[in-house]
Design an enzyme around this catalytic site. Structure first.
Site, PDB file in Angstrom:
ATOM      1  CG  HIS A   1      -1.973  -1.020   1.200  1.00 20.11           C
ATOM      2  ND1 HIS A   1      -3.197  -0.842   1.796  1.00 20.11           N
ATOM      3  CD2 HIS A   1      -2.011  -2.268   0.652  1.00 20.11           C
ATOM      4  CE1 HIS A   1      -3.941  -1.921   1.623  1.00 20.11           C
ATOM      5  NE2 HIS A   1      -3.242  -2.800   0.933  1.00 20.11           N
TER       6      HIS A   1
ATOM      7  CD  GLU B   1      -2.385   4.489   2.595  1.00 21.90           C
ATOM      8  OE1 GLU B   1      -3.589   4.783   2.694  1.00 21.90           O
ATOM      9  OE2 GLU B   1      -1.983   3.563   1.861  1.00 21.90           O
TER      10      GLU B   1
END
Length: 139
Positions: free
Chosen positions: A41, A43
């Protein structure tokens, strides 16, 4: 926006994240890379890059900006890395871990809490990118 368009070119869900320090200087940027890595991901990748660059697992006084509300995994990664603030643009009713389904960053049972802010910049553009991606993908 450029990062999200790059993600689409690579057939990735157009999520991008930017970590900035207390002077609002960019520390790291990342896009989703989940085709071959479920932990890829944006993030998580941005947090890992920032930690490496700052030579610390803790990102005190850093903020993360992301176009889509972080999922549960990414929200908890923000807590573990001690990020001070999460700024997101679009809510995620299906997987949202900071507002929509769970409020992990402000959970009083955890040892660190994070300021969470919803922003509205480029909201329509991000919505359209996600709409186009999911219309043209088999996810």
């Amino acid at each position: 926006m450029t990062g999200c368009k790059k993600a689409i070119e690579q057939n990735e869900i157009p999520v991008c994240a930017i970590v900035v320090d207390e002077n609002n200087s960019i520390v790291s940027k990342a896009i989703n890379r989940t085709k071959m890595d479920v932990l890829g991901h944006a993030e998580i990748r941005a947090i890992k890059k920032a930690a490496k660059k700052l030579k610390s697992r803790y990102l005190y006084n850093c903020k993360i900006y992301v176009n889509l509300e972080p999922c549960i995994m990414c929200a908890f990664a923000c807590v573990l890395s001690r990020i001070s603030e999460i700024v997101y643009v679009l809510r995620d009713q299906k997987f949202g871990g900071v507002y929509s389904l769970y409020q992990i960053p402000i959970d009083i049972r955890l040892n660190h809490r994070i300021i969470v802010r919803k922003a509205s910049y480029f909201e329509e553009e991000f919505k359209e990118l996600l709409r186009k991606f999911f219309k043209n993908s088999n996810l």
